[in-house]
Design a protein around this motif. Structure first.
Motif, short mmCIF file in Angstrom:
data_model
loop_
_atom_site.label_atom_id
_atom_site.label_comp_id
_atom_site.label_asym_id
_atom_site.label_seq_id
_atom_site.Cartn_x
_atom_site.Cartn_y
_atom_site.Cartn_z
N TYR A 455 0.82 -1.22 0.00
CA TYR A 455 0.00 0.00 0.00
C TYR A 455 0.85 1.26 0.00
N LEU A 456 2.10 1.15 -0.47
CA LEU A 456 3.05 2.25 -0.39
C LEU A 456 2.57 3.50 -1.11
N SER A 457 1.90 3.33 -2.23
CA SER A 457 1.53 4.48 -3.04
C SER A 457 0.45 5.34 -2.42
N MET A 458 -0.25 4.82 -1.38
CA MET A 458 -1.33 5.62 -0.82
C MET A 458 -1.20 5.89 0.68
N LEU A 459 -0.25 5.23 1.36
CA LEU A 459 -0.21 5.37 2.82
C LEU A 459 0.08 6.79 3.28
N HIS A 460 0.96 7.52 2.54
CA HIS A 460 1.27 8.88 2.97
C HIS A 460 0.06 9.80 2.84
N LEU A 461 -0.94 9.38 2.09
CA LEU A 461 -2.18 10.15 1.97
C LEU A 461 -3.22 9.71 2.99
N LYS A 462 -3.00 8.58 3.63
CA LYS A 462 -4.02 7.99 4.49
C LYS A 462 -3.58 7.86 5.95
N ALA A 463 -2.32 7.47 6.19
CA ALA A 463 -1.86 7.14 7.54
C ALA A 463 -1.39 8.39 8.28
N VAL A 464 -2.01 8.68 9.40
CA VAL A 464 -1.64 9.84 10.22
C VAL A 464 -0.38 9.53 11.02
N ALA A 465 -0.37 8.38 11.69
CA ALA A 465 0.75 7.99 12.54
C ALA A 465 0.63 6.51 12.85
N TYR A 466 1.77 5.91 13.24
CA TYR A 466 1.78 4.50 13.64
C TYR A 466 2.40 4.37 15.01
N TYR A 665 -5.44 21.58 5.67
CA TYR A 665 -4.22 21.68 6.45
C TYR A 665 -3.75 20.31 6.95
N ASN A 666 -4.68 19.47 7.35
CA ASN A 666 -4.29 18.15 7.84
C ASN A 666 -3.63 17.31 6.75
N THR A 667 -4.12 17.45 5.53
CA THR A 667 -3.53 16.71 4.42
C THR A 667 -2.08 17.15 4.21
N ARG A 668 -1.82 18.45 4.32
CA ARG A 668 -0.45 18.94 4.15
C ARG A 668 0.44 18.51 5.31
#
Length: 755
Positions: A455-466, A665-668
């Motif tokens: 899911y590498l191509s979308m995680l930076h758009l979806k995952a807030v933190a781990y 802002y959250n997306t950025r």
């Protein structure tokens, strides 16, 4: 049929609440089966922890407590819980303080203790009957909770196990005849060791760190073709020890636990002399035969394997075996700091053995495809459901794994139960919560890494933190947080709210201040951490938290890592300490799920690069004499700092109750970590391409290390390589600055002519 039996799907199979009710009835009728100088942060090597922790914490914490009230537990008022209106979305009308009270009331000790005992009742490696039974039970427990979705994802990965032909260790005479076969435990092995034999002289290399091998080289001792003996610990993973030994020309590696590194208090349990410590030796994470690719079973793999697989055999041995070998060593005496506590060992470095003997080792392991199962359960956010806060824990263990997999699984299930009950009682999270039980963690976080690769191509758009819960409780005294700096403010607020499990009546923060400062809590992410791949590979802010003692818990990665021993080490406080750790993670998750604007410090990396800029300044004369200018880096750092501060100010002066503005802002904010993944290298060849936390020539630590050669060893300074490193780092930093600025019309690129 077992709930996981034969499951090979990759698609999400969601479980609705109606289906859950039917499944609960079926389950009842069924028999139950039993996560400053980050400049020097050790993406390269982990032994700079103390210096790194000090500089990072100074840069991150220094002078920034204005965000929170000083004092102890309970010091924040309602409005300081978040930068936005404390009312939860969805009309529930619950303030952050009320949610905290609810969470504390719902968290329980007893279930944590029971789960640790259940998970660690027997060895449960991936693919085993016990491992599959445990996976089914965890899936059932998730399904019994009022979650929105529960599903599994299955994949095949190549794991390594001992062959029926046992690995061996012999003493040979000068003619090559066997003098003695040294007994080994057949279950002790290093996953992903090279199979084969090594015969030669014997050398002792302390912890197997770079400075240890450098000392041997400086002493004029050649290790080429020798079998090297190294101690467990020293801030170096088994994989790094073996890689360094291989790079130095060694033919094989033996790794043992020295009594000097274990608890010496006679009132405390210790590791017995006949027990070895097992750990994988793949210098990487995930399936080493699909580097950069997901191991989902429908994928057609190219013929490639990880460059992190060792080429020399490696074996774990007990201190008894190590004493037998090292007591026969002659040659130069080792440095005083290399001396351990093995009986009858005078500490020589070799390479000669008494009577002209040599050592021979043989490793027989076999690669096996194994079906793995990652188990997911989620609570859907009400405002930003496509933004996920992820909590995960390793489920498998080669041994009983009370610490290795038990405590993490127990806290994961307890937090899932607590947050699902909070939702039932009126909590309306803005963002989704995702709880994951990972498979094959003992082999290098294979389950988690393969999921990230898929899911590498979308995680930076979806995952807030781990948040990694692996090995979360190894004691009850000292808290360590291995973290991305973006999460440090969040942690600082949380440790002021949670009571210390050992020092009742004191917050974790106040107790840390009494013992020298809360900055000591902060540690750099490390390769074997469950959180490392999320940040270094996928660009997701991640953290792994751990309570421990001053002396390391000695039983991790051994057959002695049982629930009863963990309880004895903690004086019966496993449940209490697990609950405190769960509350600490829960506090941060609550903020991330509740606040209108994500409480991540986007300016933190500017502080990191500032430290490197100062180092460049100190070498400016040497650089200019070679036609190199640091101005390009200074300019990129300034651009990033201004862009981050401008975005921060824009957020503070915006209407945060406007859902469109908040989401914008959250997306950025969510993409900041991702911007530090170098776009100039292949993810297959350099999977850990984060320029701050990653590994390899592209990282700031490698660049900084190379820079020091200008004065320490100018002949080894490679100007062409340095220019390439500088370009990789600078353009990644400049790209992060440009991305933070927003639209292309906001970017005025004046650096195209820079040299």
């Amino acid at each position: 049929e077992d709930e996981l039996g034969g499951a090979q799907k990759v698609e999400m199979s969601f479980v609705t609440s109606e289906e859950e009710e039917e499944e609960e009835e079926e389950e009842a009728a069924r028999p139950s089966s039993d996560i400053t100088a980050l400049v020097r942060q050790y993406r390269h090597w982990p032994w700079s922890v103390s210096l790194t922790g000090f500089l990072l914490a100074y840069a991150v914490f220094g002078g920034r407590y204005h965000c929170y009230l000083a004092g102890g537990q309970g010091e924040e008022d309602e409005e300081q819980g978040g930068r936005a209106n404390p009312l939860a979305e969805g009309g529930a009308g619950l303030y952050l303080g009320e949610l905290r009270v609810m969470m504390r009331r719902l968290l329980q000790d007893e279930d944590i203790v029971n789960t640790v005992s259940r998970v660690s009742r027997a060895d449960h490696p991936p693919g085993s009957t016990e491992g599959t039974s445990l996976a089914s039970e965890i899936l059932r427990r998730f399904r019994l909770l009022p979650m929105d979705h529960t599903w599994t994802e299955s994949l095949y990965a190549t794991l390594q196990f001992p062959h029926r032909w046992r690995s061996s260790l012999w003493l040979l005479d000068s003619a090559g005849w066997i003098v003695e076969q040294i007994p080994l435990n057949p279950s002790d092995y290093c996953p992903y060791s090279a199979s084969g034999s090594a015969t030669g002289c014997l050398v002792y290399a302390n912890y197997g760190r770079p400075e240890d091998f450098k000392w041997l080289e400086g002493a004029g001792l050649s290790v080429a073709g020798c079998v090297v003996v190294m101690r467990v610990g020293g801030g170096v993973t088994f994989a790094e020890k073996v890689w360094l030994a291989q790079r130095s020309g060694c033919g094989g590696a033996l790794i043992y636990p020295d009594p000097a590194d274990l608890p010496q208090d006679p009132r405390r349990l210790g590791l017995n002399a006949n027990t070895a410590v097992s750990e994988h030796v793949h210098l990487g994470s995930g399936d080493p035969f699909t580097p950069g690719f997901p191991s989902f079973n429908h994928t057609q793999f190219p013929s490639i394997q990880s460059s992190g697989l060792p080429l020399i055999p490696a074996l774990p041995i007990s201190s008894t075996v190590a004493a037998k070998l090292l007591s026969q060593l002659s040659g130069a005496s080792c440095p005083p700091l290399w001396r351990g506590r093995l009986p009858y060992v005078r500490c020589a470095v070799g390479p000669e053995l008494s009577a002209g003997h040599r050592i021979s080792m043989s490793v027989h392991n076999v690669m096996t495809p194994v079906l793995l199962n990652n188990i997911f359960s989620s609570l859907e956010g009400r405002v930003e459901p496509d933004h996920y806060i992820i909590l995960g824990a390793q489920r498998d263990s080669l041994g009983p794994g009370a610490v290795k997999s038990g405590v993490g699984t127990a806290i994961l299930l307890e937090l899932a139960r607590t947050f699902s009950a909070m939702v039932k009682n009126g909590f309306s999270p803005r963002r989704s919560l995702l709880f994951v039980s990972w498979d094959a963690g003992d082999f290098g976080n294979v389950g988690a890494t393969e999921w990230l690769e898929g899911y590498l191509s979308m995680l930076h758009l979806k995952a807030v933190a781990y948040f990694s819960l692996d090995q979360a409780v190894m004691g009850d005294d000292v808290l360590s947080a291995y973290t991305s700096p973006l999460l440090v403010d969040l942690l600082d607020a949380a440790i002021r709210q949670v009571e210390h499990p050992k020092h009742l009546g004191q917050s974790i923060h106040s107790q840390a201040e009494r013992e020298g400062g809360s900055w000591k809590i902060i540690k750099p992410l490390y390769l074997n951490s469950g959180a490392y791949s999320f940040t270094a590979f996928a660009g997701v802010p991640a953290m792994e938290l751990r309570f421990s003692e001053e002396r390391a818990y000695p039983f991790v990665n051994t057959p002695l890592d049982s629930a009863s021993r963990l309880q004895e080490v903690l004086g019966g406080r496993v449940g209490l300490t697990g609950r405190s750790l769960g509350e600490l993670v829960g506090e941060m998750v609550l903020r991330l799920a509740h606040d209108h604007i994500l409480p991540l410090r986007i300016t933190s990396y500017a502080d990191t690069v500032l430290q490197f800029s100062a180092q460049l300044n100190r070498h400016s004369a040497e650089l200019q004499s070679r036609g190199l200018s640091p101005l390009w880096v200074f300019s990129a750092r300034g651009d990033y700092s201004r862009a981050a501060e401008t975005l921060q100010r824009a957020i503070e002066y915006s209407d945060l109750h406007d859902p469109t503005a908040a989401r914008y802002y959250n997306t950025r904010i969510m993409r900041v970590e991702y911007y530090f993944l170098s776009q100039y290298v292949s993810v297959v060849e350099s999977p850990f391409r984060h320029v701050i936390h990653g590994r390899g020539d592209l990282t700031l630590s490698a660049l900084s290390e190379h820079l020091t050669l200008l004065t320490s060893d100018p002949k080894r300074f490679d100007e062409k390589r340095f220019r390439r490193q500088l370009a990789f780092f600078t353009w990644t930093l400049q790209g992060a600055a440009n991305a933070l600025k927003g639209g292309v019309w906001s970017i005025h690129n004046t650096h195209t002519g820079a040299r």
